[in-house]
Structures are given as structure tokens and as C-alpha cells.
Motif scaffolding. Structure first.
Motif, PDB file in Angstrom:
ATOM      1  N   ILE A  70     -13.062  -9.552  23.768  1.00  0.00           N
ATOM      2  CA  ILE A  70     -13.707  -8.448  23.069  1.00  0.00           C
ATOM      3  C   ILE A  70     -12.701  -7.342  22.765  1.00  0.00           C
ATOM      4  CG2 ILE A  70     -15.520  -6.692  23.261  1.00  0.00           C
ATOM      5  CD1 ILE A  70     -16.907  -8.777  25.207  1.00  0.00           C
ATOM      6  N   VAL A  71     -11.916  -6.985  23.778  1.00  0.00           N
ATOM      7  CA  VAL A  71     -10.891  -5.953  23.600  1.00  0.00           C
ATOM      8  C   VAL A  71      -9.830  -6.458  22.631  1.00  0.00           C
ATOM      9  CG1 VAL A  71      -9.100  -4.636  24.783  1.00  0.00           C
ATOM     10  CG2 VAL A  71     -11.311  -4.956  25.862  1.00  0.00           C
ATOM     11  N   PHE A  72      -9.489  -7.742  22.763  1.00  0.00           N
ATOM     12  CA  PHE A  72      -8.493  -8.350  21.872  1.00  0.00           C
ATOM     13  C   PHE A  72      -8.918  -8.212  20.415  1.00  0.00           C
ATOM     14  CE2 PHE A  72      -6.998 -12.108  19.524  1.00  0.00           C
ATOM     15  CZ  PHE A  72      -5.625 -11.917  19.632  1.00  0.00           C
ATOM     16  N   ARG A  73     -10.177  -8.502  20.157  1.00  0.00           N
ATOM     17  CA  ARG A  73     -10.690  -8.428  18.784  1.00  0.00           C
ATOM     18  C   ARG A  73     -10.595  -7.010  18.224  1.00  0.00           C
ATOM     19  NH1 ARG A  73     -16.576 -10.461  16.604  1.00  0.00           N
ATOM     20  NH2 ARG A  73     -16.103 -10.082  14.437  1.00  0.00           N
ATOM     21  N   LEU A  80      -3.159  -3.118  16.297  1.00  0.00           N
ATOM     22  CA  LEU A  80      -2.327  -2.685  17.415  1.00  0.00           C
ATOM     23  C   LEU A  80      -1.551  -3.825  18.072  1.00  0.00           C
ATOM     24  CD1 LEU A  80      -4.793  -0.130  19.022  1.00  0.00           C
ATOM     25  CD2 LEU A  80      -2.812   0.334  17.579  1.00  0.00           C
ATOM     26  N   ILE A  81      -1.881  -5.066  17.713  1.00  0.00           N
ATOM     27  CA  ILE A  81      -1.146  -6.214  18.254  1.00  0.00           C
ATOM     28  C   ILE A  81      -0.324  -6.803  17.119  1.00  0.00           C
ATOM     29  CG2 ILE A  81      -1.325  -8.464  19.376  1.00  0.00           C
ATOM     30  CD1 ILE A  81      -3.915  -7.565  20.610  1.00  0.00           C
ATOM     31  N   PRO A  82       1.008  -6.683  17.199  1.00  0.00           N
ATOM     32  CA  PRO A  82       1.844  -7.164  16.112  1.00  0.00           C
ATOM     33  C   PRO A  82       1.831  -8.692  15.997  1.00  0.00           C
ATOM     34  CG  PRO A  82       3.196  -6.429  17.954  1.00  0.00           C
ATOM     35  CD  PRO A  82       1.793  -6.085  18.286  1.00  0.00           C
ATOM     36  N   GLY A  83       1.862  -9.167  14.778  1.00  0.00           N
ATOM     37  CA  GLY A  83       1.933 -10.604  14.519  1.00  0.00           C
ATOM     38  C   GLY A  83       0.612 -11.315  14.546  1.00  0.00           C
ATOM     39  N   VAL A  84      -0.490 -10.605  14.760  1.00  0.00           N
ATOM     40  CA  VAL A  84      -1.805 -11.232  14.797  1.00  0.00           C
ATOM     41  C   VAL A  84      -2.665 -10.573  13.738  1.00  0.00           C
ATOM     42  CG1 VAL A  84      -3.836 -11.688  16.224  1.00  0.00           C
ATOM     43  CG2 VAL A  84      -1.592 -11.611  17.276  1.00  0.00           C
ATOM     44  N   LYS A  85      -3.364 -11.390  12.964  1.00  0.00           N
ATOM     45  CA  LYS A  85      -4.296 -10.824  11.992  1.00  0.00           C
ATOM     46  C   LYS A  85      -5.554 -11.656  11.967  1.00  0.00           C
ATOM     47  CE  LYS A  85      -2.047 -13.136   8.111  1.00  0.00           C
ATOM     48  NZ  LYS A  85      -1.383 -12.946   6.841  1.00  0.00           N
ATOM     49  N   LYS A  86      -6.618 -11.056  11.510  1.00  0.00           N
ATOM     50  CA  LYS A  86      -7.909 -11.709  11.478  1.00  0.00           C
ATOM     51  C   LYS A  86      -7.903 -12.863  10.479  1.00  0.00           C
ATOM     52  CE  LYS A  86     -12.781 -10.685  10.942  1.00  0.00           C
ATOM     53  NZ  LYS A  86     -13.763  -9.712  10.528  1.00  0.00           N
TER      54      LYS A  86
END
Length: 89
Positions: A70-73, A80-86
Motif C-alpha cells: 500500500i505504501v509502495f503504491r 518518490l521511488i526512482p526507476g519504478v512507474k505505474k
């Protein structure tokens, strides 16, 4: 958010595991299982639980990021998390 008592218990266990780490390793290596049994239960690393560093939630924990799903999403949505996108398809 997890209860404060649960988080406090977890921190207490982490301290005990760290404190008895060398003793446990020595007793296992020398095969003195009767003495190993006399150590505190919470000194065993098996009793630790992975918890989200922000909310303390234990389910849906993502080990690579150290947070729950949940927090990750939310963090990904905010960028705020580099290299990750929806993902979208």
C-alpha cells in the motif's frame, strides 16, 4: 498503522536476536542443543517478522523496498521511488 505495542515487541526481539547471535552460532557449531534450548525464545531469528518501515504493516511486505504494498503504491504514484512507474496497458 500497527499498534505501538506490536512495534515495540518487534524492536525488542531484534535487539535480542542481535545480542545472542554469536552465542547461538557457537552453540550450533559445537552441537550443544541443550544449552541452545535454554536461550530466550525471542533470541531466535525465526521469530522476527518483516514489517513496513513506515506503517509497521507485516502483510504485503516488499522486501526489495522495505515497505508494504500500500505504501509502495503511494510512493510510486508520487514519484518518490526512482526507476519504478505505474504500469498501464
Amino acid at each position: 498503522m500497527a499498534k505501538e505495542s506490536v512495534l515495540a515487541r518487534q524492536k525488542k526481539r531484534e535487539k535480542l536476536v542481535k545480542r545472542y547471535e554469536k552465542i547461538r552460532k557457537f552453540l550450533k557449531k559445537s552441537k550443544k542443543y541443550d544449552l541452545l534450548q535454554k536461550l530466550p525464545r525471542d533470541a531466535s531469528p525465526v521469530r522476527l517478522r518483516n514489517r513496513c518501515s513506515i506503517t509497521g504493516r507485516c502483510r504485503g511486505y516488499m522486501r526489495k523496498f522495505g515497505v508494504s504494498r500500500i505504501v509502495f503504491r503511494n510512493l510510486v504514484s508520487q514519484g518518490l521511488i526512482p526507476g519504478v512507474k505505474k504500469a498501464s496497458w
